[in-house]
Design an enzyme around this catalytic site. Structure first.
Site, short mmCIF file in Angstrom:
data_model
loop_
_atom_site.label_atom_id
_atom_site.label_comp_id
_atom_site.label_asym_id
_atom_site.label_seq_id
_atom_site.Cartn_x
_atom_site.Cartn_y
_atom_site.Cartn_z
N LYS A 45 36.40 49.88 39.86
CA LYS A 45 35.92 51.19 40.32
C LYS A 45 34.85 51.03 41.38
CE LYS A 45 37.11 52.95 36.11
NZ LYS A 45 36.70 52.59 34.76
N LYS A 97 24.96 42.81 40.33
CA LYS A 97 24.33 44.14 40.30
C LYS A 97 23.06 44.15 41.15
CE LYS A 97 27.17 46.27 37.63
NZ LYS A 97 28.08 47.29 38.12
N LYS A 135 39.14 41.86 42.82
CA LYS A 135 39.82 42.50 41.69
C LYS A 135 39.84 44.01 41.80
CE LYS A 135 35.72 42.90 38.82
NZ LYS A 135 35.12 42.93 37.51
P1 TYM Z 1 34.74 46.96 31.86
O1 TYM Z 1 34.52 48.33 31.36
O2 TYM Z 1 34.28 46.61 33.23
O3 TYM Z 1 36.27 46.60 31.80
C1 TYM Z 1 37.00 46.81 30.60
C2 TYM Z 1 38.01 45.74 30.38
O4 TYM Z 1 38.93 45.70 31.46
C3 TYM Z 1 38.98 44.39 32.01
N1 TYM Z 1 39.16 44.49 33.47
C4 TYM Z 1 40.04 43.74 34.15
N2 TYM Z 1 40.90 42.79 33.74
C5 TYM Z 1 41.67 42.24 34.69
N3 TYM Z 1 41.63 42.59 36.00
C6 TYM Z 1 40.79 43.53 36.45
N4 TYM Z 1 40.77 43.89 37.72
C7 TYM Z 1 39.92 44.16 35.50
N5 TYM Z 1 38.98 45.12 35.58
C8 TYM Z 1 38.52 45.30 34.32
C9 TYM Z 1 37.64 43.75 31.66
O5 TYM Z 1 37.72 42.36 31.66
C10 TYM Z 1 37.38 44.33 30.30
O6 TYM Z 1 38.05 43.59 29.31
N6 TYM Z 1 31.24 44.49 29.44
C11 TYM Z 1 32.54 45.07 29.30
C12 TYM Z 1 32.63 46.12 28.20
C13 TYM Z 1 32.13 45.64 26.90
C14 TYM Z 1 32.79 44.74 26.02
C15 TYM Z 1 31.91 44.59 24.91
C16 TYM Z 1 34.01 44.06 26.05
C17 TYM Z 1 30.95 45.99 26.34
N7 TYM Z 1 30.82 45.38 25.14
C18 TYM Z 1 32.25 43.75 23.83
C19 TYM Z 1 34.33 43.23 24.97
C20 TYM Z 1 33.45 43.10 23.88
C21 TYM Z 1 32.88 45.73 30.61
O7 TYM Z 1 32.03 46.12 31.35
O8 TYM Z 1 34.18 45.90 30.81
#
Ligand code: TYM
Length: 332
Positions: free
Chosen positions: A198, A112, A195
């Site tokens: 967005k 970031k 990967k």
């Molecule tokens: P976020 O919102 O970026 O993504 C949500 C979930 O989707 C998975 N993901 C992917 N998995 C495989 N390939 C990809 N290209 C891909 N893009 C996204 C992420 O691994 C995630 O599981 N920090 C987290 C949200 C969060 C969270 C938590 C998750 C906040 N608190 C507590 C688990 C437990 C996040 O930004 O995910």
């Protein structure tokens, strides 16, 4: 007693295939065997300063899409993070024992700092503590996530163990990343590098709500190269990414067919991408139809969110009450 599971997704728009295959597909399967809490991480999304309208719209999208993918609000607790203020309280306590050095070393923070140098706010730095609060608030032991979240899980264990040591209590259990696949999943994007995300723009992602026309258009523009020049050549990243996507959405026969053509230098990328697009459309269509249906039903969405908030708060209140007493906050 069933083990407790927690996971969440930041509402930043619509869910893409990375979110689905990295996380949501596991949510759906886990809900029958575990005590599951699946939430919408709207507090986390504030690091990028969404407008109030965007924020509300994105939260609604994720709620609809959770339901459309098959998360059952009677089986699992589905809630919106900001409806559970106990999470913010636990975040504050955990921040007292989270150190600058370890937060600055987190890969997501470093990314970031590179990608948004004009908005390196304290929320970004303490993102892993908020995530730890999400998980520890329900004392979860399993967290279904994609590969990109592994380091955050490690930090969650560090913060929970440190709390236990500081207050001489065996209170928070250790939580581990979970996937039904053999390894944590990383779904590639369409831009030939890295990967699906967005931050790579809409053209890098296939969204669950994308129409067949949108999928065909995005796939036709997916990055390829000039084609193999020797038999059985190793695939460059952009091509390997498309094969990885095919492995996820297409049949084993289709994958083997195109793999064979590649190895014989007879592959036509136009046909390959068309097939991939059609298989994505087949996969997406039933989910997209349910998204359209559910998004009309505001009363139902309201009911699900209220019911989820009540159930999540019940569990969160219990943890906060224990934590306050362990810390030493006592009534006179
Ligand atoms: P976020 O919102 O970026 O993504 C949500 C979930 O989707 C998975 N993901 C992917 N998995 C495989 N390939 C990809 N290209 C891909 N893009 C996204 C992420 O691994 C995630 O599981 N920090 C987290 C949200 C969060 C969270 C938590 C998750 C906040 N608190 C507590 C688990 C437990 C996040 O930004 O995910």
């Amino acid at each position: 007693m069933k083990e407790t599971v927690v996971s969440g997704i930041r509402p930043t728009g619509q869910l893409h295939l990375g979110n689905y295959f990295g996380a949501v597909t596991n949510f759906v399967k886990m809900q029958y065997d575990y005590n599951c809490y699946f939430f919408i991480a709207d507090l986390h999304s504030l690091t990028t300063h969404p407008t109030p309208q965007d924020l509300h719209g994105y939260v609604r999208h994720v709620l609809v899409e959770y339901l459309a993918c098959g998360i059952d609000p009677e089986q699992s607790t589905i809630y919106i993070q900001s409806d559970v203020p106990e999470v913010a309280e636990l975040y504050l306590y955990l921040n007292m024992n989270a150190y600058m050095g370890e937060l600055e070393r987190s890969t997501s923070f470093k990314d970031k700092v590179r990608s948004q140098p004009d908005n390196v706010n304290a929320g970004l730095l303490t993102y892993p503590t908020l995530m730890a609060a999400d998980i520890l608030i329900h004392k979860a032991v399993k967290v279904p996530v994609g590969k990109d979240q592994e380091q955050h899980l490690e930090m969650t264990r560090t913060f929970g163990n440190r709390f236990n040591r500081l207050y001489h209590a065996d209170y928070f259990p250790e939580a581990f990343a979970f996937s039904y696949a053999q390894q944590l999943v990383k779904v590639p994007g369409l831009d030939g590098k890295g990967k699906m995300s967005k931050s790579g723009g809409d053209s890098n992602c296939i969204y669950l709500a994308d129409s067949p026309e949108a999928i065909r258009k995005k796939m036709s523009r997916a990055v390829t190269d000039g084609g193999p020049t020797v038999e059985n050549q190793a695939k460059p990243e952009a091509i390997q990414n498309l094969f990885d996507l095919m492995k996820i959405v297409s049949s084993a026969d289709t994958l083997a067919h195109f793999d064979g053509l590649y190895n014989q230098m007879a592959i036509r990328y136009g046909d390959f991408k068309k097939q991939l697009a059609e298989d994505m459309i087949l996969f997406n269509s039933p989910i997209r139809e349910r998204i359209e249906e559910l998004s009309k039903d505001t009363d139902y969405l309201r009911k699900v969110a209220r019911h989820g908030a009540e159930k999540a708060r019940e569990s969160a209140r219990k943890t906060i009450s224990d934590v306050r007493s362990l810390i030493g906050f006592k009534a006179f």
